[in-house]
Design an enzyme around this catalytic site. Sequence first.
Site, PDB file in Angstrom:
ATOM      1  N   ASP A  89     -10.333   1.701  -3.319  1.00  0.00           N
ATOM      2  CA  ASP A  89     -10.200   2.902  -3.800  1.00  0.00           C
ATOM      3  C   ASP A  89     -10.714   2.996  -5.399  1.00  0.00           C
ATOM      4  O   ASP A  89     -11.177   3.761  -6.081  1.00  0.00           O
ATOM      5  CB  ASP A  89      -8.647   3.101  -3.565  1.00  0.00           C
TER       6      ASP A  89
HETATM    7  P1  NAP Z   1      -8.201  -1.232  -1.197  1.00  0.00           P
HETATM    8  O1  NAP Z   1      -8.540   0.358  -1.817  1.00  0.00           O
HETATM    9  O2  NAP Z   1      -6.639  -0.996  -0.511  1.00  0.00           O
HETATM   10  O3  NAP Z   1      -9.185  -1.322  -0.749  1.00  0.00           O
HETATM   11  C1  NAP Z   1      -9.440  -3.129   0.052  1.00  0.00           C
HETATM   12  C2  NAP Z   1     -10.238  -3.403   0.854  1.00  0.00           C
HETATM   13  O4  NAP Z   1     -10.340  -5.105   1.002  1.00  0.00           O
HETATM   14  C3  NAP Z   1      -9.920  -2.909   1.956  1.00  0.00           C
HETATM   15  O5  NAP Z   1     -11.307  -1.983   1.974  1.00  0.00           O
HETATM   16  C4  NAP Z   1     -10.935  -3.651   3.016  1.00  0.00           C
HETATM   17  O6  NAP Z   1     -11.980  -3.938   3.794  1.00  0.00           O
HETATM   18  C5  NAP Z   1     -11.132  -5.238   2.032  1.00  0.00           C
HETATM   19  N1  NAP Z   1     -10.436  -6.428   2.764  1.00  0.00           N
HETATM   20  C6  NAP Z   1      -9.320  -6.072   2.922  1.00  0.00           C
HETATM   21  N2  NAP Z   1      -9.623  -8.145   3.291  1.00  0.00           N
HETATM   22  C7  NAP Z   1     -10.424  -8.059   2.921  1.00  0.00           C
HETATM   23  C8  NAP Z   1     -11.405 -10.420   3.034  1.00  0.00           C
HETATM   24  N3  NAP Z   1     -10.010 -10.560   3.902  1.00  0.00           N
HETATM   25  N4  NAP Z   1     -12.132 -10.379   2.779  1.00  0.00           N
HETATM   26  C9  NAP Z   1     -12.681  -9.430   2.377  1.00  0.00           C
HETATM   27  N5  NAP Z   1     -11.951  -7.837   2.211  1.00  0.00           N
HETATM   28  C10 NAP Z   1     -11.112  -7.617   3.202  1.00  0.00           C
HETATM   29  O7  NAP Z   1      -7.956  -1.993  -3.366  1.00  0.00           O
HETATM   30  P2  NAP Z   1      -8.402  -1.234  -4.114  1.00  0.00           P
HETATM   31  O8  NAP Z   1      -9.118  -1.227  -4.375  1.00  0.00           O
HETATM   32  O9  NAP Z   1      -7.950  -3.073  -5.119  1.00  0.00           O
HETATM   33  O10 NAP Z   1      -6.974  -0.797  -4.418  1.00  0.00           O
HETATM   34  C11 NAP Z   1      -5.874  -0.733  -4.389  1.00  0.00           C
HETATM   35  C12 NAP Z   1      -4.749   1.090  -4.439  1.00  0.00           C
HETATM   36  O11 NAP Z   1      -3.530   0.990  -3.828  1.00  0.00           O
HETATM   37  C13 NAP Z   1      -5.240   1.819  -4.752  1.00  0.00           C
HETATM   38  O12 NAP Z   1      -5.343   2.726  -3.077  1.00  0.00           O
HETATM   39  C14 NAP Z   1      -4.399   1.738  -5.272  1.00  0.00           C
HETATM   40  O13 NAP Z   1      -4.021   3.611  -6.055  1.00  0.00           O
HETATM   41  C15 NAP Z   1      -2.940   1.184  -4.135  1.00  0.00           C
HETATM   42  N6  NAP Z   1      -1.843   0.451  -5.498  1.00  0.00           N
HETATM   43  C16 NAP Z   1      -1.643  -0.415  -5.948  1.00  0.00           C
HETATM   44  C17 NAP Z   1      -0.278  -0.071  -6.804  1.00  0.00           C
HETATM   45  C18 NAP Z   1      -0.772  -1.465  -7.726  1.00  0.00           C
HETATM   46  O14 NAP Z   1       0.621  -1.687  -8.209  1.00  0.00           O
HETATM   47  N7  NAP Z   1      -2.221  -2.806  -7.342  1.00  0.00           N
HETATM   48  C19 NAP Z   1       0.114   0.486  -7.010  1.00  0.00           C
HETATM   49  C20 NAP Z   1       0.212   1.570  -5.862  1.00  0.00           C
HETATM   50  C21 NAP Z   1      -0.677   1.401  -5.282  1.00  0.00           C
HETATM   51  P3  NAP Z   1     -12.210  -3.870   5.104  1.00  0.00           P
HETATM   52  O15 NAP Z   1     -11.244  -4.502   6.080  1.00  0.00           O
HETATM   53  O16 NAP Z   1     -14.143  -3.374   5.652  1.00  0.00           O
HETATM   54  O17 NAP Z   1     -11.755  -6.000   4.282  1.00  0.00           O
END
Ligand code: NAP
Length: 462
Positions: free
Chosen positions: A389
């Site tokens: 994301d």
């Molecule tokens: P993400 O959008 O959740 O994507 C994580 C990706 O990691 C997935 O597409 C998955 O694809 C991949 N993945 C999972 N396990 C894996 C593994 N073992 N090896 C390699 N890849 C793996 O992560 P992000 O880009 O860090 O975004 C964070 C999200 O959380 C955002 O939507 C954000 O708004 C939300 N959020 C975060 C917080 C915060 O405080 N950090 C707070 C509120 C909301 P596969 O399944 O294809 O592997």
Amino acid sequence: MNIFIQIAYLVASVLFILGIKMLGKTKTARKGNILSSVGMFIAILATVVQVEMISLTDILICVVIGSAIGLLVAFKVEMTKIPEMVALFNGFGGISSLAVAMADFWLNTQEKSLVVDNITAVSVAVSILIGGITFTGSMVAFLKLNGKISGRAITFKGQHLINLVLLIGAIGLSAVALGDFSNADYMIALAVVSLLLGILVVIPIGGADMPVVISLLNSYSGMAACATGFVLNNNVLIVAGALVGASGIILTQIMCKAMNRSLINVLLGGFGQTATNVDGQEGPQITVKEVGLEEAAQIFDSVSSLIIVPGYGMAVAQAQHAVRELSEICEKKGILVRFAIHPVAGRMPGHMNVLLAESNISYDKLIEMDEINDDFGNTDLVFVVGANDVVNPAAKTNPSSPIFGMPVLNVEKARTVIVSKRSMGKGYAGIENELFGADNCLMLFGDAKQTITKLVGELKEL
Ligand code: NAP
């Protein structure tokens, strides 16, 4: 004796404030944590010595049991489960405030002649109201996060109206209860309404909004503790509660800003539901180009600048140590290596910083999004490790996307992008990512830790 206790409380409060300040920077965070813990130890000690109703042995037994549970949880909990743990602890804080306020209320009402001052009376009502909402709200958040109930937004018609009526009812009950402090029924009714309100306020919130709610509930638990401090006339509880309340609300604000969401928008809920709908639709077909380990290693070997973008997948795979090895071997080859840190990458604020610091990657290589976003255009290679994301260009280009307006990393501007993830699985927001189909993007499929370990092996041979 009282003067010593007040001095101990003052020292504890100063340690809390210094500790919180130090937690704001990665370099000083560990010391800040220790300082705050020492403050808490002093506060507990000063409180325990003045307790008359319970024996010291009983208190010590409780301290030992509590500490043992705390240690067990701290050692056992996985990094990716921290938000759940925080939700649970917030809930415990809320129910403690409610229980202490209720107990104080009952002690007072037993002595009918006792005149309760206004501050205590209002504080009892506030502790029950906020403590109740925090407890059930946090429990719902905990169950949503660990998948026991659907993590999506659960909405129904008239939901906001019911919540509003309950809130007005709770305020009305508090007013009536304060007018007749000797009648326990009103306070019990207030507790029931507050507990119900906590459930109803959190169920319509889902998807990526959940961590924001946890931060907000954390703030509520602080406010409830602060109110309980007034009930008990305990200065250190007032200070500690106010610190948690204020820092929780500041963190909530930072997270909302990083996701381009208003707090009202989060509280009205529906995020996860939007994501479900988007999920169900046939999105544009994305055709991706796969890259093998050997070819990927050759690309790494040929560049002079590299930005690594970690995301939630790096945490899942526990790939941070492999990522450090990769960065070291690249640096040995004369490549400029930096890390781009998105404020909400992972599942909690600072998630990536903590993992990379754990693997001994130097803090000055971790560059915040606003500082590094203009540099992608003149970078040879971006390596996305389990992020989705936070690198989705739809946030900038597609007004119908649920994440439209969320600031994202401009990775697509680099000459080449290599993405390490297991499949075409979606991220937290549950939406497609057109970056993966871009001309300059190559997919390196597989678990991040295994892939990067093998990539390092290949690079060593070049
Ligand atoms: P993400 O959008 O959740 O994507 C994580 C990706 O990691 C997935 O597409 C998955 O694809 C991949 N993945 C999972 N396990 C894996 C593994 N073992 N090896 C390699 N890849 C793996 O992560 P992000 O880009 O860090 O975004 C964070 C999200 O959380 C955002 O939507 C954000 O708004 C939300 N959020 C975060 C917080 C915060 O405080 N950090 C707070 C509120 C909301 P596969 O399944 O294809 O592997």
